[in-house]
Design a protein around this motif. Structure first.
Motif, PDB file in Angstrom:
ATOM      1  N   TYR A  40     -11.671 -23.542 -55.872  1.00 50.42           N
ATOM      2  CA  TYR A  40     -10.506 -24.335 -55.480  1.00 50.42           C
ATOM      3  C   TYR A  40      -9.895 -24.922 -56.760  1.00 50.42           C
ATOM      4  O   TYR A  40     -10.579 -25.081 -57.775  1.00 50.42           O
ATOM      5  N   SER A  87      -0.287 -32.053 -41.690  1.00 49.94           N
ATOM      6  CA  SER A  87       0.537 -31.039 -41.035  1.00 49.94           C
ATOM      7  C   SER A  87       1.569 -31.713 -40.136  1.00 49.94           C
ATOM      8  O   SER A  87       1.433 -32.897 -39.823  1.00 49.94           O
ATOM      9  N   ARG A  91       7.183 -28.171 -39.537  1.00 52.17           N
ATOM     10  CA  ARG A  91       7.214 -28.693 -40.909  1.00 52.17           C
ATOM     11  C   ARG A  91       8.120 -27.776 -41.751  1.00 52.17           C
ATOM     12  O   ARG A  91       7.983 -26.556 -41.680  1.00 52.17           O
ATOM     13  N   GLU A 125       1.328 -26.013 -36.887  1.00 52.59           N
ATOM     14  CA  GLU A 125       2.061 -24.792 -37.251  1.00 52.59           C
ATOM     15  C   GLU A 125       1.967 -23.758 -36.115  1.00 52.59           C
ATOM     16  O   GLU A 125       2.944 -23.089 -35.783  1.00 52.59           O
ATOM     17  N   ASP A 148      -9.238 -21.414 -39.249  1.00 50.72           N
ATOM     18  CA  ASP A 148      -9.432 -22.471 -40.253  1.00 50.72           C
ATOM     19  C   ASP A 148     -10.936 -22.564 -40.531  1.00 50.72           C
ATOM     20  O   ASP A 148     -11.746 -22.051 -39.748  1.00 50.72           O
ATOM     21  N   ASN A 227       0.734 -23.926 -47.050  1.00 50.40           N
ATOM     22  CA  ASN A 227       0.085 -25.101 -47.647  1.00 50.40           C
ATOM     23  C   ASN A 227      -1.437 -25.023 -47.637  1.00 50.40           C
ATOM     24  O   ASN A 227      -2.123 -26.030 -47.428  1.00 50.40           O
TER      25      ASN A 227
HETATM   26  C1  LIG Z   1      -2.722 -28.924 -45.610  1.00 52.55           C
HETATM   27  S1  LIG Z   1      -3.471 -28.039 -44.316  1.00 52.55           S
HETATM   28  C2  LIG Z   1      -2.147 -26.937 -43.869  1.00 52.55           C
HETATM   29  C3  LIG Z   1      -1.888 -26.938 -42.396  1.00 52.55           C
HETATM   30  C4  LIG Z   1      -0.744 -26.049 -41.922  1.00 52.55           C
HETATM   31  N1  LIG Z   1      -0.922 -24.677 -42.320  1.00 52.55           N
HETATM   32  C5  LIG Z   1       0.586 -26.571 -42.416  1.00 52.55           C
HETATM   33  O1  LIG Z   1       1.152 -26.026 -43.354  1.00 52.55           O
HETATM   34  O2  LIG Z   1       1.061 -27.562 -41.868  1.00 52.55           O
HETATM   35  C6  LIG Z   1      -4.604 -26.961 -45.170  1.00 52.55           C
HETATM   36  C7  LIG Z   1      -5.599 -26.293 -44.247  1.00 52.55           C
HETATM   37  O3  LIG Z   1      -6.265 -25.244 -44.965  1.00 52.55           O
HETATM   38  C8  LIG Z   1      -7.590 -25.195 -44.500  1.00 52.55           C
HETATM   39  N2  LIG Z   1      -8.417 -24.451 -45.453  1.00 52.55           N
HETATM   40  C9  LIG Z   1      -8.914 -24.877 -46.633  1.00 52.55           C
HETATM   41  N3  LIG Z   1      -9.663 -23.911 -47.195  1.00 52.55           N
HETATM   42  C10 LIG Z   1      -9.623 -22.844 -46.355  1.00 52.55           C
HETATM   43  C11 LIG Z   1     -10.204 -21.551 -46.367  1.00 52.55           C
HETATM   44  N4  LIG Z   1     -10.995 -21.171 -47.369  1.00 52.55           N
HETATM   45  N5  LIG Z   1      -9.965 -20.706 -45.350  1.00 52.55           N
HETATM   46  C12 LIG Z   1      -9.178 -21.095 -44.314  1.00 52.55           C
HETATM   47  N6  LIG Z   1      -8.592 -22.308 -44.242  1.00 52.55           N
HETATM   48  C13 LIG Z   1      -8.821 -23.185 -45.244  1.00 52.55           C
HETATM   49  C14 LIG Z   1      -7.971 -26.657 -44.368  1.00 52.55           C
HETATM   50  O4  LIG Z   1      -9.126 -26.846 -43.547  1.00 52.55           O
HETATM   51  C15 LIG Z   1      -6.693 -27.234 -43.760  1.00 52.55           C
HETATM   52  O5  LIG Z   1      -6.760 -27.201 -42.365  1.00 52.55           O
END
Ligand SMILES: C[S@@+](CC[C@H](N)C(=O)[O-])C[C@H]1O[C@@H](n2cnc3c(N)ncnc32)[C@H](O)[C@@H]1O
Length: 286
Positions: A40, A87, A91, A125, A148, A227
Protein backbone atom coordinates in the motif's frame (compact mmCIF):
# COMPACT_ATOMS: atom_id res chain seq x y z
CA UNK A 1 23.25 9.23 20.72
CA UNK A 2 26.94 8.97 19.73
CA UNK A 3 29.24 12.00 19.65
CA UNK A 4 29.06 12.04 15.90
CA UNK A 5 25.27 11.92 15.70
CA UNK A 6 23.46 15.24 15.21
CA UNK A 7 19.77 15.65 16.05
CA UNK A 8 18.87 15.33 12.33
CA UNK A 9 20.60 11.97 12.10
CA UNK A 10 18.84 10.59 15.14
CA UNK A 11 15.46 11.59 13.71
CA UNK A 12 16.47 9.79 10.55
CA UNK A 13 17.47 6.73 12.58
CA UNK A 14 14.11 6.80 14.36
CA UNK A 15 12.39 6.97 10.99
CA UNK A 16 14.39 3.99 9.74
CA UNK A 17 13.49 1.98 12.82
CA UNK A 18 9.84 2.90 12.32
CA UNK A 19 10.10 1.69 8.72
CA UNK A 20 11.52 -1.65 9.87
CA UNK A 21 8.80 -2.03 12.48
CA UNK A 22 6.08 -1.20 9.96
CA UNK A 23 7.47 -3.74 7.49
CA UNK A 24 7.50 -6.41 10.19
CA UNK A 25 4.00 -5.51 11.36
CA UNK A 26 2.60 -5.74 7.82
CA UNK A 27 4.39 -9.04 7.29
CA UNK A 28 2.92 -10.35 10.56
CA UNK A 29 -0.61 -9.31 9.53
CA UNK A 30 -0.10 -11.05 6.21
CA UNK A 31 1.31 -14.26 7.73
CA UNK A 32 -1.30 -14.45 10.45
CA UNK A 33 -4.46 -13.14 8.75
CA UNK A 34 -3.65 -13.16 4.99
CA UNK A 35 -4.47 -9.49 4.62
CA UNK A 36 -1.73 -8.04 2.48
CA UNK A 37 -1.02 -4.34 3.04
CA UNK A 38 2.69 -4.66 2.20
CA UNK A 39 2.42 -2.71 -1.05
CA UNK A 40 0.00 0.00 0.00
CA UNK A 41 1.16 3.57 -0.59
CA UNK A 42 3.61 4.36 2.19
CA UNK A 43 2.71 7.87 3.37
CA UNK A 44 -1.00 7.32 4.02
CA UNK A 45 -0.36 3.84 5.42
CA UNK A 46 2.16 5.27 7.91
CA UNK A 47 -0.33 7.97 8.94
CA UNK A 48 -3.12 5.44 9.52
CA UNK A 49 -0.86 3.00 11.34
CA UNK A 50 0.25 5.77 13.69
CA UNK A 51 -3.39 6.55 14.46
CA UNK A 52 -4.08 2.86 15.07
CA UNK A 53 -1.03 2.47 17.32
CA UNK A 54 -2.08 5.45 19.45
CA UNK A 55 -5.77 4.55 19.58
CA UNK A 56 -5.05 0.91 20.44
CA UNK A 57 -2.71 2.05 23.21
CA UNK A 58 0.48 0.47 21.90
CA UNK A 59 3.86 2.06 22.69
CA UNK A 60 5.42 1.21 19.32
CA UNK A 61 4.67 -0.68 16.12
CA UNK A 62 6.51 -3.66 17.56
CA UNK A 63 4.16 -3.57 20.56
CA UNK A 64 1.21 -3.25 18.20
CA UNK A 65 2.47 -6.31 16.30
CA UNK A 66 2.53 -8.32 19.50
CA UNK A 67 -1.06 -7.33 20.30
CA UNK A 68 -2.38 -7.93 16.79
CA UNK A 69 -0.76 -11.35 16.46
CA UNK A 70 -2.38 -12.65 19.64
CA UNK A 71 -5.68 -10.79 19.70
CA UNK A 72 -8.13 -11.17 16.82
CA UNK A 73 -10.37 -8.43 18.17
CA UNK A 74 -7.46 -5.99 18.07
CA UNK A 75 -6.63 -7.23 14.56
CA UNK A 76 -10.19 -6.49 13.43
CA UNK A 77 -9.91 -3.01 14.92
CA UNK A 78 -6.65 -2.45 13.08
CA UNK A 79 -8.37 -3.42 9.81
CA UNK A 80 -10.73 -0.52 10.32
CA UNK A 81 -7.79 1.88 10.42
CA UNK A 82 -6.13 0.30 7.43
CA UNK A 83 -9.12 0.43 5.10
CA UNK A 84 -10.61 3.85 4.55
CA UNK A 85 -14.40 3.65 4.22
CA UNK A 86 -15.33 7.12 2.96
CA UNK A 87 -18.08 6.95 0.33
CA UNK A 88 -21.24 8.70 -0.89
CA UNK A 89 -24.15 7.87 -3.16
CA UNK A 90 -23.50 9.25 -6.64
CA UNK A 91 -20.13 10.51 -5.43
CA UNK A 92 -18.75 12.78 -8.20
CA UNK A 93 -22.11 13.05 -10.00
CA UNK A 94 -20.46 13.86 -13.34
CA UNK A 95 -18.94 10.35 -13.36
CA UNK A 96 -22.40 8.78 -13.11
CA UNK A 97 -23.76 11.25 -15.67
CA UNK A 98 -21.09 10.14 -18.12
CA UNK A 99 -21.90 6.48 -17.46
CA UNK A 100 -25.58 7.23 -17.99
CA UNK A 101 -25.15 9.21 -21.17
CA UNK A 102 -22.10 7.68 -22.80
CA UNK A 103 -21.49 4.18 -21.48
CA UNK A 104 -24.89 2.60 -20.78
CA UNK A 105 -26.23 3.23 -24.31
CA UNK A 106 -23.31 1.09 -25.53
CA UNK A 107 -24.10 -1.64 -23.02
CA UNK A 108 -27.62 -1.96 -24.45
CA UNK A 109 -26.22 -4.15 -27.22
CA UNK A 110 -25.37 -6.96 -24.76
CA UNK A 111 -28.11 -9.51 -23.93
CA UNK A 112 -26.63 -10.03 -20.45
CA UNK A 113 -24.26 -7.93 -18.40
CA UNK A 114 -21.91 -8.31 -15.48
CA UNK A 115 -20.76 -5.31 -13.48
CA UNK A 116 -17.97 -5.51 -10.91
CA UNK A 117 -17.90 -2.87 -8.18
CA UNK A 118 -14.42 -3.48 -6.74
CA UNK A 119 -13.76 -1.98 -3.31
CA UNK A 120 -17.47 -1.26 -2.82
CA UNK A 121 -17.06 -0.27 0.85
CA UNK A 122 -20.47 0.22 2.52
CA UNK A 123 -22.33 0.04 -0.78
CA UNK A 124 -22.92 3.64 -1.84
CA UNK A 125 -21.28 3.17 -5.25
CA UNK A 126 -23.16 -0.09 -5.79
CA UNK A 127 -26.60 1.42 -5.06
CA UNK A 128 -25.79 4.36 -7.32
CA UNK A 129 -25.06 1.92 -10.16
CA UNK A 130 -28.07 -0.27 -9.41
CA UNK A 131 -30.35 2.78 -9.58
CA UNK A 132 -28.66 3.98 -12.75
CA UNK A 133 -29.05 0.59 -14.45
CA UNK A 134 -32.71 0.44 -13.40
CA UNK A 135 -33.47 3.88 -14.78
CA UNK A 136 -31.71 3.11 -18.05
CA UNK A 137 -33.57 -0.19 -18.48
CA UNK A 138 -30.56 -2.48 -18.01
CA UNK A 139 -31.11 -3.83 -14.50
CA UNK A 140 -33.03 -6.94 -15.53
CA UNK A 141 -30.17 -8.29 -17.61
CA UNK A 142 -27.41 -7.38 -15.16
CA UNK A 143 -25.61 -9.14 -12.34
CA UNK A 144 -23.59 -6.93 -10.00
CA UNK A 145 -20.58 -8.24 -8.13
CA UNK A 146 -19.82 -6.05 -5.12
CA UNK A 147 -16.48 -6.90 -3.53
CA UNK A 148 -14.30 -5.61 -0.72
CA UNK A 149 -11.81 -6.91 1.84
CA UNK A 150 -13.54 -5.26 4.76
CA UNK A 151 -16.22 -7.70 5.95
CA UNK A 152 -17.98 -5.17 8.15
CA UNK A 153 -18.27 -2.81 5.19
CA UNK A 154 -19.60 -5.64 2.99
CA UNK A 155 -22.17 -6.46 5.65
CA UNK A 156 -23.28 -2.81 5.78
CA UNK A 157 -23.44 -2.79 1.97
CA UNK A 158 -25.74 -5.81 1.99
CA UNK A 159 -28.04 -4.04 4.50
CA UNK A 160 -28.17 -0.76 2.54
CA UNK A 161 -29.12 1.41 5.50
CA UNK A 162 -27.72 4.94 5.63
CA UNK A 163 -28.08 7.81 8.09
CA UNK A 164 -31.06 9.99 7.27
CA UNK A 165 -28.96 13.14 7.55
CA UNK A 166 -26.89 12.01 4.55
CA UNK A 167 -29.93 11.86 2.27
CA UNK A 168 -30.04 15.55 1.33
CA UNK A 169 -26.49 15.43 -0.04
CA UNK A 170 -27.13 12.06 -1.72
CA UNK A 171 -30.32 13.43 -3.34
CA UNK A 172 -28.47 16.45 -4.69
CA UNK A 173 -25.73 14.17 -6.11
CA UNK A 174 -28.41 11.99 -7.69
CA UNK A 175 -30.05 15.03 -9.29
CA UNK A 176 -26.72 16.29 -10.64
CA UNK A 177 -25.95 12.83 -12.06
CA UNK A 178 -29.05 13.12 -14.27
CA UNK A 179 -31.37 11.10 -11.98
CA UNK A 180 -34.77 10.60 -13.58
CA UNK A 181 -36.96 10.54 -10.47
CA UNK A 182 -36.46 11.33 -6.83
CA UNK A 183 -33.92 9.45 -4.72
CA UNK A 184 -36.64 8.98 -2.10
CA UNK A 185 -38.34 6.61 -4.57
CA UNK A 186 -35.62 4.10 -3.67
CA UNK A 187 -35.69 4.08 0.12
CA UNK A 188 -38.01 4.06 3.10
CA UNK A 189 -37.48 5.08 6.71
CA UNK A 190 -36.63 2.26 9.10
CA UNK A 191 -34.02 0.91 11.53
CA UNK A 192 -33.20 4.52 12.45
CA UNK A 193 -32.08 5.32 8.92
CA UNK A 194 -32.95 5.31 5.24
CA UNK A 195 -33.35 1.70 4.07
CA UNK A 196 -32.69 1.16 0.39
CA UNK A 197 -35.15 -1.01 -1.49
CA UNK A 198 -34.54 -4.77 -1.23
CA UNK A 199 -35.19 -5.10 -4.93
CA UNK A 200 -32.00 -3.12 -5.65
CA UNK A 201 -30.07 -6.00 -4.10
CA UNK A 202 -31.86 -8.78 -5.97
CA UNK A 203 -29.21 -8.98 -8.62
CA UNK A 204 -26.18 -8.35 -6.41
CA UNK A 205 -23.58 -10.88 -5.27
CA UNK A 206 -21.56 -9.58 -2.30
CA UNK A 207 -18.14 -11.12 -2.00
CA UNK A 208 -14.96 -10.97 0.05
CA UNK A 209 -12.29 -10.34 -2.58
CA UNK A 210 -8.88 -8.69 -2.43
CA UNK A 211 -7.39 -6.96 -5.42
CA UNK A 212 -3.98 -7.70 -3.91
CA UNK A 213 -4.12 -11.43 -3.33
CA UNK A 214 -7.14 -12.87 -5.17
CA UNK A 215 -7.62 -13.99 -8.75
CA UNK A 216 -9.60 -12.43 -11.53
CA UNK A 217 -13.31 -11.98 -10.99
CA UNK A 218 -15.70 -13.22 -13.66
CA UNK A 219 -16.10 -11.83 -17.18
CA UNK A 220 -17.46 -8.31 -16.98
CA UNK A 221 -18.60 -5.49 -19.24
CA UNK A 222 -18.08 -2.75 -16.65
CA UNK A 223 -15.68 -2.50 -13.73
CA UNK A 224 -16.14 0.44 -11.41
CA UNK A 225 -13.25 0.71 -8.99
CA UNK A 226 -13.23 4.17 -7.52
CA UNK A 227 -10.97 5.53 -4.81
CA UNK A 228 -9.33 2.22 -4.00
CA UNK A 229 -6.12 2.33 -6.00
CA UNK A 230 -5.13 5.69 -4.44
CA UNK A 231 -4.10 3.56 -1.45
CA UNK A 232 -1.88 1.26 -3.53
CA UNK A 233 1.71 1.72 -4.69
CA UNK A 234 2.51 1.38 -8.41
CA UNK A 235 3.15 -2.39 -8.24
CA UNK A 236 -0.21 -3.01 -6.66
CA UNK A 237 -2.01 -0.63 -8.98
CA UNK A 238 -0.55 -2.59 -11.88
CA UNK A 239 -1.77 -5.84 -10.32
CA UNK A 240 -5.29 -4.48 -9.85
CA UNK A 241 -5.49 -3.02 -13.35
CA UNK A 242 -4.16 -6.37 -14.66
CA UNK A 243 -7.13 -8.07 -13.00
CA UNK A 244 -9.56 -5.56 -14.52
CA UNK A 245 -7.97 -6.02 -17.93
CA UNK A 246 -8.37 -9.80 -17.71
CA UNK A 247 -11.87 -9.53 -16.33
CA UNK A 248 -13.25 -7.10 -18.91
CA UNK A 249 -14.59 -8.32 -22.20
CA UNK A 250 -13.15 -6.56 -25.24
CA UNK A 251 -14.81 -3.17 -25.53
CA UNK A 252 -15.73 -3.30 -21.81
CA UNK A 253 -15.44 -0.23 -19.59
CA UNK A 254 -13.33 0.62 -16.56
CA UNK A 255 -14.27 3.55 -14.31
CA UNK A 256 -11.76 4.93 -11.82
CA UNK A 257 -11.89 7.63 -9.15
CA UNK A 258 -11.36 11.33 -9.80
CA UNK A 259 -7.76 11.20 -8.54
CA UNK A 260 -6.87 7.97 -10.33
CA UNK A 261 -5.72 7.26 -13.87
CA UNK A 262 -4.04 4.66 -16.03
CA UNK A 263 -1.31 7.13 -17.03
CA UNK A 264 1.53 5.30 -15.28
CA UNK A 265 0.06 1.82 -15.58
CA UNK A 266 1.93 -0.89 -17.46
CA UNK A 267 -1.50 -1.82 -18.91
CA UNK A 268 -2.20 1.62 -20.37
CA UNK A 269 -1.93 0.39 -23.96
CA UNK A 270 -4.69 -2.16 -23.42
CA UNK A 271 -7.21 0.69 -22.93
CA UNK A 272 -8.40 3.82 -24.68
CA UNK A 273 -9.40 6.87 -22.66
CA UNK A 274 -13.14 6.87 -23.31
CA UNK A 275 -13.88 9.89 -21.10
CA UNK A 276 -10.59 11.31 -19.89
CA UNK A 277 -12.22 13.84 -17.55
CA UNK A 278 -14.30 11.21 -15.75
CA UNK A 279 -11.52 8.60 -15.78
CA UNK A 280 -13.54 6.13 -17.81
CA UNK A 281 -11.50 3.80 -20.00
CA UNK A 282 -12.50 1.23 -22.59
CA UNK A 283 -10.69 -2.01 -23.16
CA UNK A 284 -9.31 -2.13 -26.66
CA UNK A 285 -10.91 -4.69 -28.92
CA UNK A 286 -7.59 -5.82 -30.40
C1 LIG B 1 -12.44 4.93 0.10
S1 LIG B 1 -13.27 3.42 -0.06
C2 LIG B 1 -13.99 3.61 -1.68
C3 LIG B 1 -15.45 3.28 -1.70
C4 LIG B 1 -16.15 3.46 -3.04
N1 LIG B 1 -15.54 2.68 -4.08
C5 LIG B 1 -16.21 4.91 -3.43
O1 LIG B 1 -15.45 5.35 -4.29
O2 LIG B 1 -17.01 5.64 -2.86
C6 LIG B 1 -11.95 2.26 -0.35
C7 LIG B 1 -12.38 0.81 -0.23
O3 LIG B 1 -11.35 -0.03 -0.76
C8 LIG B 1 -11.33 -1.20 0.02
N2 LIG B 1 -10.06 -1.90 -0.19
C9 LIG B 1 -8.85 -1.61 0.33
N3 LIG B 1 -7.95 -2.52 -0.07
C10 LIG B 1 -8.60 -3.40 -0.87
C11 LIG B 1 -8.22 -4.57 -1.58
N4 LIG B 1 -6.96 -5.02 -1.52
N5 LIG B 1 -9.13 -5.23 -2.31
C12 LIG B 1 -10.41 -4.79 -2.36
N6 LIG B 1 -10.84 -3.69 -1.71
C13 LIG B 1 -9.95 -3.00 -0.96
C14 LIG B 1 -11.52 -0.69 1.43
O4 LIG B 1 -11.92 -1.73 2.33
C15 LIG B 1 -12.60 0.37 1.21
O5 LIG B 1 -13.87 -0.18 1.35
Amino acid sequence: MSDREGPGESAEAAHQIEDIEIRLLLEAIYQRYHYDFRNYAKASLRRRLRQARDRLGARSFSALQEVVLHDQVAAAKLMRFLTVQVSDLFRDPSYFKSLREQVLPRLHTYPSLKVWVAGCSTGEELYSLAILFREEGLEERTIFYATDINLQALDAASQGIYAVDRMAAFSENYRLSGGKGSLSDYYTAGYGGAVFDNSLRDRVVFSDHSLVTDAVFSETQLVSCRNVMIYFDQTLQDRAVGLFRQSLTRGGFLGLGAKESLRFSCHVDAFVAFDQTEKIYQRRST
